[in-house]
Every structure is written in C-alpha cells, then in structure tokens.
Design a protein around this motif. Structure first.
Motif, PDB file in Angstrom:
ATOM      1  N   ASP A  23       0.845  -1.189   0.000  1.00 27.58           N
ATOM      2  CA  ASP A  23       0.000   0.000   0.000  1.00 27.58           C
ATOM      3  C   ASP A  23       0.888   1.250   0.000  1.00 27.58           C
ATOM      4  O   ASP A  23       1.458   1.627   1.015  1.00 27.58           O
ATOM      5  N   PHE A  24       0.979   1.891  -1.163  1.00 26.11           N
ATOM      6  CA  PHE A  24       1.833   3.070  -1.301  1.00 26.11           C
ATOM      7  C   PHE A  24       1.077   4.383  -1.124  1.00 26.11           C
ATOM      8  O   PHE A  24       1.682   5.455  -1.146  1.00 26.11           O
ATOM      9  N   ASP A  25      -0.229   4.309  -0.953  1.00 30.44           N
ATOM     10  CA  ASP A  25      -1.031   5.527  -0.829  1.00 30.44           C
ATOM     11  C   ASP A  25      -0.663   6.287   0.437  1.00 30.44           C
ATOM     12  O   ASP A  25      -0.596   5.718   1.533  1.00 30.44           O
ATOM     13  N   GLY A  26      -0.447   7.571   0.297  1.00 32.12           N
ATOM     14  CA  GLY A  26      -0.248   8.451   1.445  1.00 32.12           C
ATOM     15  C   GLY A  26       1.111   8.388   2.098  1.00 32.12           C
ATOM     16  O   GLY A  26       1.324   9.019   3.142  1.00 32.12           O
ATOM     17  N   ILE A  27       2.057   7.657   1.521  1.00 35.31           N
ATOM     18  CA  ILE A  27       3.391   7.600   2.120  1.00 35.31           C
ATOM     19  C   ILE A  27       4.112   8.927   1.881  1.00 35.31           C
ATOM     20  O   ILE A  27       4.193   9.414   0.755  1.00 35.31           O
ATOM     21  N   GLU A  28       4.617   9.509   2.961  1.00 37.43           N
ATOM     22  CA  GLU A  28       5.422  10.726   2.843  1.00 37.43           C
ATOM     23  C   GLU A  28       6.891  10.318   2.912  1.00 37.43           C
ATOM     24  O   GLU A  28       7.351   9.800   3.923  1.00 37.43           O
ATOM     25  N   MET A  29       7.608  10.569   1.826  1.00 42.76           N
ATOM     26  CA  MET A  29       8.995  10.130   1.771  1.00 42.76           C
ATOM     27  C   MET A  29       9.873  10.980   2.667  1.00 42.76           C
ATOM     28  O   MET A  29       9.916  12.202   2.535  1.00 42.76           O
ATOM     29  N   ARG A  30      10.538  10.352   3.607  1.00 41.13           N
ATOM     30  CA  ARG A  30      11.486  11.039   4.464  1.00 41.13           C
ATOM     31  C   ARG A  30      12.900  10.713   3.987  1.00 41.13           C
ATOM     32  O   ARG A  30      13.326   9.555   4.005  1.00 41.13           O
ATOM     33  N   LEU A  31      13.608  11.730   3.543  1.00 35.63           N
ATOM     34  CA  LEU A  31      14.942  11.558   2.995  1.00 35.63           C
ATOM     35  C   LEU A  31      15.987  11.543   4.105  1.00 35.63           C
ATOM     36  O   LEU A  31      15.721  11.984   5.231  1.00 35.63           O
ATOM     37  N   PRO A  32      17.182  11.042   3.823  1.00 37.99           N
ATOM     38  CA  PRO A  32      18.226  10.986   4.851  1.00 37.99           C
ATOM     39  C   PRO A  32      18.581  12.355   5.421  1.00 37.99           C
ATOM     40  O   PRO A  32      18.570  13.368   4.705  1.00 37.99           O
ATOM     41  N   ASP A  33      18.910  12.366   6.704  1.00 40.89           N
ATOM     42  CA  ASP A  33      19.370  13.584   7.384  1.00 40.89           C
ATOM     43  C   ASP A  33      20.878  13.751   7.235  1.00 40.89           C
ATOM     44  O   ASP A  33      21.401  14.859   7.348  1.00 40.89           O
ATOM     45  N   ARG A  34      21.575  12.646   7.003  1.00 42.34           N
ATOM     46  CA  ARG A  34      23.035  12.663   6.938  1.00 42.34           C
ATOM     47  C   ARG A  34      23.485  11.752   5.803  1.00 42.34           C
ATOM     48  O   ARG A  34      22.968  10.648   5.646  1.00 42.34           O
ATOM     49  N   THR A  35      24.437  12.207   5.012  1.00 40.71           N
ATOM     50  CA  THR A  35      24.966  11.388   3.934  1.00 40.71           C
ATOM     51  C   THR A  35      26.478  11.252   4.070  1.00 40.71           C
ATOM     52  O   THR A  35      27.134  12.012   4.790  1.00 40.71           O
ATOM     53  N   PHE A  36      27.017  10.275   3.377  1.00 41.35           N
ATOM     54  CA  PHE A  36      28.456  10.041   3.421  1.00 41.35           C
ATOM     55  C   PHE A  36      28.901   9.469   2.080  1.00 41.35           C
ATOM     56  O   PHE A  36      28.080   9.023   1.261  1.00 41.35           O
ATOM     57  N   ASP A  37      30.192   9.481   1.855  1.00 41.85           N
ATOM     58  CA  ASP A  37      30.787   8.860   0.678  1.00 41.85           C
ATOM     59  C   ASP A  37      31.929   7.960   1.140  1.00 41.85           C
ATOM     60  O   ASP A  37      32.722   8.344   2.009  1.00 41.85           O
ATOM     61  N   GLY A  38      31.993   6.787   0.580  1.00 41.48           N
ATOM     62  CA  GLY A  38      33.094   5.881   0.917  1.00 41.48           C
ATOM     63  C   GLY A  38      32.808   5.061   2.159  1.00 41.48           C
ATOM     64  O   GLY A  38      32.172   4.019   2.094  1.00 41.48           O
ATOM     65  N   ARG A  39      33.272   5.555   3.317  1.00 40.21           N
ATOM     66  CA  ARG A  39      33.100   4.837   4.573  1.00 40.21           C
ATOM     67  C   ARG A  39      32.699   5.792   5.689  1.00 40.21           C
ATOM     68  O   ARG A  39      33.080   6.959   5.671  1.00 40.21           O
ATOM     69  N   LEU A  40      31.955   5.256   6.643  1.00 40.84           N
ATOM     70  CA  LEU A  40      31.552   6.040   7.806  1.00 40.84           C
ATOM     71  C   LEU A  40      31.472   5.097   9.003  1.00 40.84           C
ATOM     72  O   LEU A  40      30.839   4.040   8.939  1.00 40.84           O
ATOM     73  N   GLU A  41      32.109   5.474  10.105  1.00 37.59           N
ATOM     74  CA  GLU A  41      32.027   4.684  11.327  1.00 37.59           C
ATOM     75  C   GLU A  41      31.087   5.370  12.304  1.00 37.59           C
ATOM     76  O   GLU A  41      31.211   6.575  12.552  1.00 37.59           O
ATOM     77  N   LEU A  42      30.151   4.619  12.838  1.00 40.34           N
ATOM     78  CA  LEU A  42      29.176   5.142  13.785  1.00 40.34           C
ATOM     79  C   LEU A  42      29.351   4.454  15.135  1.00 40.34           C
ATOM     80  O   LEU A  42      29.729   3.282  15.208  1.00 40.34           O
ATOM     81  N   ASP A  43      29.048   5.194  16.203  1.00 42.98           N
ATOM     82  CA  ASP A  43      29.009   4.620  17.545  1.00 42.98           C
ATOM     83  C   ASP A  43      27.556   4.377  17.915  1.00 42.98           C
ATOM     84  O   ASP A  43      26.737   5.302  17.906  1.00 42.98           O
ATOM     85  N   VAL A  44      27.240   3.143  18.222  1.00 46.21           N
ATOM     86  CA  VAL A  44      25.872   2.781  18.593  1.00 46.21           C
ATOM     87  C   VAL A  44      25.905   2.213  20.002  1.00 46.21           C
ATOM     88  O   VAL A  44      26.188   1.029  20.215  1.00 46.21           O
ATOM     89  N   GLY A  45      25.694   3.075  20.970  1.00 50.38           N
ATOM     90  CA  GLY A  45      25.721   2.639  22.365  1.00 50.38           C
ATOM     91  C   GLY A  45      27.010   1.938  22.728  1.00 50.38           C
ATOM     92  O   GLY A  45      26.994   0.898  23.391  1.00 50.38           O
ATOM     93  N   GLY A  46      28.139   2.502  22.289  1.00 44.47           N
ATOM     94  CA  GLY A  46      29.432   1.919  22.610  1.00 44.47           C
ATOM     95  C   GLY A  46      29.920   0.871  21.635  1.00 44.47           C
ATOM     96  O   GLY A  46      31.046   0.365  21.771  1.00 44.47           O
ATOM     97  N   ARG A  47      29.109   0.542  20.637  1.00 49.21           N
ATOM     98  CA  ARG A  47      29.515  -0.436  19.624  1.00 49.21           C
ATOM     99  C   ARG A  47      29.896   0.276  18.338  1.00 49.21           C
ATOM    100  O   ARG A  47      29.191   1.194  17.886  1.00 49.21           O
ATOM    101  N   SER A  48      30.968  -0.144  17.706  1.00 52.26           N
ATOM    102  CA  SER A  48      31.363   0.402  16.412  1.00 52.26           C
ATOM    103  C   SER A  48      30.576  -0.290  15.304  1.00 52.26           C
ATOM    104  O   SER A  48      30.506  -1.524  15.254  1.00 52.26           O
ATOM    105  N   VAL A  49      29.975   0.522  14.444  1.00 54.20           N
ATOM    106  CA  VAL A  49      29.277   0.016  13.266  1.00 54.20           C
ATOM    107  C   VAL A  49      29.856   0.733  12.048  1.00 54.20           C
ATOM    108  O   VAL A  49      29.900   1.964  12.009  1.00 54.20           O
TER     109      VAL A  49
END
Length: 319
Positions: A132-158
């Motif tokens: 069901d695609f009716d009424g979906i509001e597309m939310r685009l990314p808040d942050r972008t990157f190129d290549g590689r990006l390391e994130l901290d998720v509650g003390g874990r590296s992702v």
C-alpha cells in the motif's frame, strides 16, 4: 516464491534480523543493532503498515535502547519507504548517491501505478499489488556520506561501507565487527535472483569479494534467509556467470532480450542456479552488461523491463 513467514531473530550478540519470508519482490529484510542505551535500524520496509508492524515487533529490544540511527542501504522503496514511521529523533543515514536516487522514484509514483486500471497497472500489481503506497510521505536521509563512515551505537562500532554503484547507484553494507556480522542490503539475494538495476557487475562482484575477505560469520541479506560466506560466494558466482555469458552474446551481436531468453535456458540447466526465484531478472541483468560494454546501448523503460521479466518467467527455462 510465496512463503510469508515473518520473524525477528537474534542472529548474533545484539544483532537482530527482521526476515520477511522468502524475500520475493518487495519482501525485504531489515536489521537491528542494539548497543548500550541506543540502537541502529538497518532499513525500513516497503510501506508504512509493514514498517509499523516491524517496529512493534522490535519494541522489547529497543525499550531501553531507542533507535537513534536508521541506515538506508540503498534507494529502492522496500528499504526506505517506511522512513517516515520511525521516530523523528532518529537520524537517517545513507550514501550520497542513495539519497540522491531516492527522489527519482517517489511513493506517489508507485501508488499511481498500483491504482492504474490499464495494462501497466495490471503488470505492476502482479509484482507489487500486496503493498500500500497511498499516502506515504517520503522522508529523505538527514546525513549522507561517501566511501566509509564509522558510527558509535551505544558503545559499539558500526561501519558503513559504500560498495555501489552495483544493485543501485549507492549501495551500502553495514558491518558490526564485534559480532562478526554484516547486513548487506540488496548486495545479496539468497534464494532469489540478484537484479542489477545500475551496475556495473564488476562493482558488485568486488563487493562480494570484499565481504569474503572480512572476519564475518553472520550475513544478513536484503532478501531471503540469513547466510554465511557460502551465500556470498553463490551470489558472486551467479554474477560472474552472467557477466561472462552476456558478454559473449554481446560480442556475437545478439539482441539483449534474445540474449536474456537464451541465458534463462542456460540458467535452468545449471544445478547451482536453476532453483533461484525471480529468474526473469536476467532481462535486467543482461541490459546492465550491454550498457557497460556499449555506452550507446539503449535500455528500455522500466515498464518494458518488467514486461520482459514477466515474459521470461511465463516461458520458463525451456525456450
């Protein structure tokens, strides 16, 4: 493919996979990485209701570790159309190329096709009529990157690693080193046929090689069951076969659609490929090879590509 068993499994320490049955058209997987007080969601689903149901299923796991980050592995709607359902406090991250491509196919376009009373609508509904695609509001990314990006998720590296263009213009894999786990997005289809919307196939093969060189034990694909390095190798083998065989047919002057139909027969004769679902995707995959070999090659529009995929599957592996 028709198995619609939906399940949430902990596949490694603090790493969960949300699996939507056999992973056929639109039935994508998602993932959850749980850290200390924070979680990361890998992909949303194809429509709002499906994504809400997924988040409800994950509620116990994120009660004390709310989802603070969402990674969209690529721009196909079955991996990002549910973004607007996630809490506004979550940051959505994607590669720059994926973020740009998301605007090319808005949910409203798929809603219009789903509601089209004509032949194009019938064709579209044969692939995606359950969503069901009716009424979906597309939310685009808040942050972008190129290549590689390391994130901290509650003390874990992702680690986010951009491996596209391959399946789409901006594919990303999500690696959790401490759990020896990788979420591949649609770089892996397990039990189904990979589909090369963008290419080149050489990039996709390189992405498989990259994962095979990692210290990884658990592999969560974009579609299909959880796998390991054997699943990565199987996808690599299929892509290498298509790249080689389509290249030979291009060199012989064969029309792309004729080459795809010919390859459907060859695939049906191979024990390692004959059981793959959605084998009609060979029509799209041959187009990707032909475009790489000939920059002047003109690929038909997406409606015609879906028509060709349906025609190949209707004919089976025998014509």
């Amino acid at each position: 493919m028709g198995n619609r068993e939906i399940r949430l499994d902990e596949v490694a320490d603090g790493c969960l996979a949300y699996l939507q049955g056999d992973g056929g058209w639109g039935w994508s997987n998602a993932g959850l990485v749980v850290g200390d007080g924070a979680s990361l969601l890998v992909d949303t689903l194809f429509d709002s209701a499906l994504t809400r149901s997924m988040l409800d299923t994950m509620a116990d796991h994120v009660r004390s570790a709310p989802i603070g980050t969402v990674v969209n592995t690529h721009a196909n709607g079955d991996h990002c159309y549910g973004n607007s359902v996630v809490a506004d406090t979550a940051t959505i991250v994607a590669s720059s190329a994926a973020a740009s491509e998301m605007e090319d196919v808005p949910p409203a376009l798929l809603a219009a096709l789903n509601n089209d009373p004509g032949a194009a609508g019938d064709l579209f509904r044969s692939f995606f009529g359950e969503f069901d695609f009716d009424g979906i509001e597309m939310r685009l990314p808040d942050r972008t990157f190129d290549g590689r990006l390391e994130l901290d998720v509650g003390g874990r590296s992702v680690e986010l690693i951009e491996v596209g263009p391959a399946h789409t213009a901006g594919d990303t894999i999500v690696v959790v080193p401490d759990a020896k786990t990788v979420y591949t997005g649609d770089i892996l289809f397990i039990g189904g046929t990979p589909i090369v919307w963008a290419g080149p196939l050489s990039n996709w093969i390189a992405a498989c090689d990259l994962m095979l060189g990692m210290d990884v034990e658990t592999v969560v694909p974009g579609h299909g069951p959880v796998t390991d390095e054997a699943g990565v190798t199987a996808v690599r083998d299929y892509l290498s076969f298509v790249e080689r065989e389509a290249g030979e047919r291009h060199a012989a002057g064969m029309d792309a659609f004729d080459a795809a139909r010919d390859l459907a027969v060859a695939i049906g004769a191979r024990e390692d490929f004959s059981s793959l679902g959605e084998f009609g995707r060979i029509a799209v995959n041959v187009e990707a090879v032909y475009r790489e070999l000939d920059p002047d090659h003109s690929t038909p529009d997406v409606v015609e590509q879906f028509r060709r995929m349906a025609a190949i599957e209707a004919a089976g592996h025998t014509t």
